[in-house]
Design a protein around this motif. Structure first.
Motif, mmCIF file in Angstrom:
data_model
loop_
_atom_site.group_PDB
_atom_site.id
_atom_site.type_symbol
_atom_site.label_atom_id
_atom_site.label_comp_id
_atom_site.label_asym_id
_atom_site.label_seq_id
_atom_site.Cartn_x
_atom_site.Cartn_y
_atom_site.Cartn_z
ATOM 1 N N ILE A 1 0.659 -1.067 -0.106
ATOM 2 C CA ILE A 1 0.110 -0.011 -0.117
ATOM 3 C C ILE A 1 0.966 1.013 -0.057
ATOM 4 N N ILE A 2 2.084 1.365 1.000
ATOM 5 C CA ILE A 2 2.699 2.490 1.005
ATOM 6 C C ILE A 2 3.375 2.624 -0.369
ATOM 7 N N VAL A 3 3.968 1.420 -0.867
ATOM 8 C CA VAL A 3 4.611 1.493 -2.227
ATOM 9 C C VAL A 3 3.765 2.034 -3.245
ATOM 10 N N VAL A 4 2.484 1.829 -3.573
ATOM 11 C CA VAL A 4 1.655 2.086 -4.628
ATOM 12 C C VAL A 4 1.247 3.740 -4.344
ATOM 13 N N LEU A 5 1.155 3.940 -2.970
ATOM 14 C CA LEU A 5 0.801 5.374 -2.624
ATOM 15 C C LEU A 5 1.861 6.386 -3.077
ATOM 16 N N MET A 6 2.860 5.834 -2.545
ATOM 17 C CA MET A 6 4.192 6.502 -2.976
ATOM 18 C C MET A 6 4.411 6.837 -4.210
ATOM 19 N N ALA A 7 4.331 5.719 -4.926
ATOM 20 C CA ALA A 7 4.570 5.813 -6.591
ATOM 21 C C ALA A 7 3.777 7.212 -7.327
ATOM 22 N N ARG A 8 2.490 6.862 -6.835
ATOM 23 C CA ARG A 8 1.449 7.810 -7.539
ATOM 24 C C ARG A 8 1.777 9.238 -6.778
ATOM 25 N N ALA A 9 2.047 9.366 -5.613
ATOM 26 C CA ALA A 9 2.353 10.655 -5.074
ATOM 27 C C ALA A 9 3.709 11.295 -5.867
ATOM 28 N N CYS A 10 4.641 10.246 -6.221
ATOM 29 C CA CYS A 10 5.850 10.773 -6.672
ATOM 30 C C CYS A 10 5.887 11.191 -8.201
ATOM 31 N N ASN A 11 4.822 10.653 -8.897
ATOM 32 C CA ASN A 11 4.476 10.488 -10.449
ATOM 33 C C ASN A 11 3.752 12.017 -10.414
ATOM 34 N N ILE A 12 2.954 12.172 -9.528
ATOM 35 C CA ILE A 12 2.149 13.411 -9.571
ATOM 36 C C ILE A 12 3.062 14.538 -9.325
ATOM 37 N N HIS A 13 4.049 14.507 -8.351
ATOM 38 C CA HIS A 13 4.892 15.272 -7.974
ATOM 39 C C HIS A 13 5.838 15.569 -9.347
ATOM 40 N N HIS A 14 6.099 14.763 -9.772
ATOM 41 C CA HIS A 14 7.142 15.090 -10.878
ATOM 42 C C HIS A 14 6.664 15.504 -12.072
ATOM 43 N N ASN A 15 5.539 15.039 -12.841
ATOM 44 C CA ASN A 15 5.049 15.603 -13.905
ATOM 45 C C ASN A 15 3.482 15.719 -14.061
ATOM 46 N N ASN A 16 2.942 15.803 -12.796
ATOM 47 C CA ASN A 16 1.510 15.726 -12.699
ATOM 48 C C ASN A 16 1.110 14.331 -13.459
ATOM 49 N N SER A 17 1.679 13.478 -13.431
ATOM 50 C CA SER A 17 1.143 12.232 -14.291
ATOM 51 C C SER A 17 0.257 11.480 -13.196
ATOM 52 N N ARG A 18 -0.857 10.883 -13.848
ATOM 53 C CA ARG A 18 -1.748 10.517 -13.115
ATOM 54 C C ARG A 18 -1.809 8.982 -13.462
ATOM 55 N N ASP A 19 -0.822 8.499 -13.921
ATOM 56 C CA ASP A 19 -0.295 7.024 -14.322
ATOM 57 C C ASP A 19 0.329 6.431 -13.242
ATOM 58 N N MET A 20 0.259 5.045 -13.302
ATOM 59 C CA MET A 20 1.612 4.441 -12.496
ATOM 60 C C MET A 20 2.061 3.273 -13.474
ATOM 61 N N GLN A 21 3.442 3.266 -13.480
ATOM 62 C CA GLN A 21 3.968 2.493 -14.364
ATOM 63 C C GLN A 21 3.931 1.124 -13.827
ATOM 64 N N ALA A 22 3.882 0.115 -14.680
ATOM 65 C CA ALA A 22 3.845 -1.401 -14.214
ATOM 66 C C ALA A 22 5.130 -1.611 -13.456
ATOM 67 N N ASN A 23 6.109 -1.224 -13.613
ATOM 68 C CA ASN A 23 7.409 -1.556 -12.965
ATOM 69 C C ASN A 23 7.167 -1.183 -11.496
ATOM 70 N N GLN A 24 6.544 0.097 -11.245
ATOM 71 C CA GLN A 24 6.183 0.678 -9.920
ATOM 72 C C GLN A 24 5.401 -0.642 -9.262
#
Lengths: 450, 420
Positions: A174-197
């Motif tokens: 749970i922490i990992v996917v939330l962090m993935a999305r939080a970082c993606n949004i922080h970086h370039n406002n991306s609403r997607d999550m990569q499969a690798n994440q």
């Protein structure tokens, strides 16, 4: 309204200065990133510990590897010079935290949500349930993990899949996917999550499970998550192989991500887990060293996995090292808080809730946070700690001492401090639902009862 | 410091102060370890010739494989392990004999896997294409990353060897000594194995090649499955033996031997690939990948590793059957190649009947059973199988340019396929 609350809100409202925060910000402003912040959090805990001992501050804690990120930091002169400024603050805290010890522990525990987090005092942030939010990206998590365990022998497959039954908390994924999305949004406002994440979430859960299987053999544990352990059902010989197998499957998934930086980050976790287990074998005679030893063990056995998997998803998300550091620090602090509360629950919870027997640590001869704090109040516990609670009646007596002391409160308080630190770090990211869920999560770490 | 030096340090604690070894335990534990696939311990295999082959090969790769440096061993955990293992002295935990076996290995077989990886790296040479692996400094024609890979291969193998020595606490007998000792032994065995694995993972990460990481991780997965199958075969036999108690009254000395395992040759091959060949085959392949050789060369290296390991395993399985002297009292693994082939020729029923005839006073008479097997076609066809795999390994080598290293690899095959 409780005493803590008065104090806390007063603190947030700047009715009086809170030196520790001010000083920490100043140190932060001078740069010097990882090592310094590491040492600050660690210094926080150790200062708290030393003040509690009633001794004047001395930089007594020896780190095995100064400057190594994540290790107990060497307390430098800055910390020492800060100490005098800290004293009134801790004095105050001491006075106030000692109040609830006259109440029952469960009462105190229920009150902690009100106390724990300054985030509640700030308005304008809506919180989603972090577990529901995180789970949206984790649908089919356990099916996917089982797919990675492509094993021809049925019994071995059953054994390896035993804990991937969907009944765990899945706290780490749970922490990992939330962090993935939080970082993606922080970086370039991306609403997607990569499969690798998402794969990192799988790997985190697999490494965690592999270590559980081995730990249970090492501790000769008989139940976990409300069922028998692998070693009790299939025997030690096979259980160890099952653990190795899960680890190898995790390594395969990790290698397939194809990012050498991520591979190194998560390999660090495997090393830390083993080192943590070795630390647990030994003990220190000196009380200060014992506490630092305990914190280091806690970091290696629990927090390193969370910290490094948070860092791994942030590396996949964006190239900015500042973000990686935020993710790492959040994971590290939340991980230590998580384990501190786990150690508290070993004393306050009943075994039905935990799904594993309580006072388990004492029975294994381990002195966790609550015991170490209680020992300051009852020095006669020292002898018991040194003989690892091996004499008949030691476990019960130690438990009584802990419950009579304010060891549980002190440990909870320390966990709160780590959570604050985690929240402070994650706030540096651009606001998003996921970021706020991570803030929210720090509270559920403190208030969980299983 | 090398792995060997580490183990020597351990042996300082073990050997010097250790109690005299009990005979039955020695036989049992050594057999259980070497029968499940260690390279060492077969002193009978044409000793002079074998030693010569290995020591010549070590000269070719620049310095002996056992002098490879291991960063991990400079850490404090090492002394921690040593301290803890010392506490085990005097107990009967198998970890002790594993450690002893690793140290008191006079046959130079311990690090043969690493040696083969180094030799094949040298035989393949540098790739003709662009810059190979990151650490492209070369010593004696071998990239330093390939040397690291050789270490990693040994680390993985040793880790599993240590994890194999875990005992099931519920099956302990009073002769095994106090439960506490065994618990502690298990604890240390798990931790030491995990420590070696963690270092292997770390070494892999440092190679910065995810394809190599994946290959070695899958080799580890194969190895674990192979070990598991061997274990469960013997556990099944134990169960069976308890059921047929009157028929096979047995002493625990035979605990590792599967009496009634019903596996055909194809299953046996599959199992042996997992437990003995996969690691070497995939390591050889990974060594080619590190030097950026193409898929064809990688496959040839894989084939050499696989077939060489297979013929090596069959060779060691054959030892109790081709040597006449001294080994008469020795037991042998009933899941070894000649026995499985023997059973294949006769059919299961006749085989079970032969086992029954070899029973004496409730114990299996291995000398009698061995004569029965030697009279059949199992032994000769095992020799044929060994040579078949040896030839396959030599075929794979043909695609490499002639060199000292290639000859050394060929000599290893000649040594394991020679029966005289």
């Amino acid at each position: 309204m409780t005493a803590q609350r008065v104090w806390w809100e007063a603190g947030c409202g700047r009715a009086f200065p809170v030196p520790s925060f001010r000083l920490r910000v100043r140190a932060w402003g001078r740069g010097g990133a990882t090592a310094r912040r590491d040492f600050q959090t660690r210094a926080m805990a150790t200062r708290w510990w030393c003040w509690r001992r009633g001794c004047s501050w001395r930089p007594a804690v020896r780190s095995p590897r100064p400057g190594h990120p994540g290790c107990a930091g060497l307390l430098g002169t800055r910390a020492a010079s800060d100490t005098r400024a800290q004293m009134p603050y801790f004095n105050l805290v001491k006075t106030l935290t000692s109040v609830p010890s006259v109440h029952s522990i469960s009462q105190f525990h229920q009150r902690t949500p009100a106390v724990c987090c300054c985030s509640q005092t700030q308005s304008g942030e809506k919180y989603a349930d972090p577990f529901k939010l995180g789970w949206r990206d984790l649908k089919g998590l356990y099916e996917d993990i089982r797919k990675e365990l492509c094993i021809s022998t049925k019994e071995l497959k059953d054994m390896s899949e035993y804990y991937f039954d969907g009944k765990g908390k899945a706290f780490r994924p749970i922490i990992v996917v939330l962090m993935a999305r939080a970082c993606n949004i922080h970086h370039n406002n991306s609403r997607d999550m990569q499969a690798n994440q998402r794969s990192i979430a799988l790997i985190a859960e697999m490494i965690h499970t592999a270590s559980l299987v081995h730990d249970d053999v090492i501790d000769d544990a008989s139940s976990r998550r409300g069922k028998h352990t692998v070693n009790k059902i299939w025997g030690e010989k096979k259980a160890v192989l099952a653990g190795d197998l899960i680890l190898s499957a995790a390594s395969i998934v990790l290698a397939r991500i194809g990012n050498t930086a991520v591979t190194s980050i998560l390999t660090q976790v495997i090393e830390d887990l083993v080192r943590g287990e070795f630390l647990q074998l030994g003990s220190k005679e000196n009380e200060n060293e014992r506490f630092a030893h305990y914190l280091e063990k806690t970091f290696k056995k629990t927090a390193s996995l969370i910290a490094n998997s948070c860092k791994a998803v942030s590396v996949l998300s964006c190239p900015d090292p500042v973000v990686h550091e935020i993710a790492y620090q959040y994971g590290k602090n939340i991980g230590i808080a998580f384990q501190l509360i786990d150690d508290v629950l070993d004393f306050t919870s009943c075994s039905d809730q935990m799904g594993k027997p309580t006072s388990a640590d004492l029975k294994l001869g381990l002195a966790t946070g609550p015991v170490l704090f209680a020992c300051q109040q009852f020095p006669e516990m020292n002898a018991m700690i040194m003989r690892r609670f091996s004499l008949p009646g030691d476990v019960d007596r130690a438990r009584q001492y802990v419950l009579q002391s304010d060891g549980v409160q002190q440990t909870t308080y320390l966990a709160q401090q780590y959570c604050h630190e985690a929240v402070r770090e994650i706030r540096k990211l651009r606001p998003s639902t996921e970021r706020d869920a991570l803030i929210q999560l720090s509270e559920s770490v403190l208030t969980r009862d299983k | 410091m090398s792995l060997r030096q580490l183990l020597l340090r351990l042996s300082g604690y073990l050997g010097a102060s250790g109690p005299p070894h009990r005979q039955w335990w020695c036989a049992r534990s050594l057999d259980s370890i070497s029968s499940v696939g260690s390279w060492r311990g077969r002193s009978s295999r044409t000793p002079a010739h074998w030693n010569q082959v290995v020591s010549e090969a070590e000269k070719i790769v620049g310095y002996p494989a056992s002098f490879m440096s291991l960063r991990c061993l400079l850490s404090d955990e090492l002394s921690n392990i040593a301290m803890q293992v010392r506490k085990l002295v005097g107990t009967q935990h198998p970890l002790l004999s594993t450690a002893r076996g690793l140290v008191h290995d006079s046959r130079h077989n311990l690090q043969l896997r690493g040696l083969v990886v180094l030799l094949i790296s040298k035989a393949a040479g540098p790739s003709t294409g662009n810059s190979p692996c990151q650490n492209y400094d070369m010593v004696s024609g071998i990239y330093s990353c390939q040397r690291s890979l050789a270490e990693i291969t040994e680390l993985i193998h040793t880790a599993l060897l240590v994890h194999r020595g875990i005992v099931n606490l519920s099956e302990l007998q009073s002769s095994d000594g106090p439960l506490k000792d065994m618990q502690f032994g298990n604890k240390i065995a798990i931790l030491s194995g995990d420590f070696l694995l963690a270092n292997a993972c770390n070494g892999l990460a440092l190679l910065q090649n995810t394809k190599v990481s994946e290959l070695l991780a899958s080799a580890l997965m194969d190895l674990v499955q192979g070990v598991y199958r061997e274990n469960s075969a013997s556990a099944k036999a134990l169960l069976q033996r308890q059921e047929d108690h009157c028929r096979f009254q047995d002493n625990q000395g035979y605990i590792e031997h599967s009496i009634t395992d019903d596996i055909g040759v194809s299953t046996w091959k599959e199992q042996t690939f997992l437990s003995h060949c996969a690691l070497l085959a995939k390591s050889c392949q990974a060594a080619m990948e590190l030097a950026k050789h193409d898929a064809e060369v990688q496959d040839m290296a894989f084939q050499y590793g696989k077939h060489m390991a297979m013929s090596h395993k069959i060779n060691s399985d054959l030892q109790p059957f081709i040597k006449d002297k001294a080994s008469d009292s020795k037991t042998f693994n009933l899941n070894s190649a000649p026995v499985v082939l023997h059973q294949e020729f006769l059919g299961r029923d006749v085989w079970i009947k032969q086992i029954r005839e070899a029973q004496e006073k409730g114990r299996l008479n291995y000398t009698k059973l061995r004569e029965t097997i030697k009279a059949g076609k199992g032994v000769t066809s095992a020799i044929d199988l060994c040579r078949y795999h040896g030839n396959k390994a030599l075929e794979a080598l043909e695609s490499f340019p002639p060199s000292e290293a290639r000859s050394a690899l060929e000599n290893i095959v000649f040594a394991v396929t020679r029966f005289s």
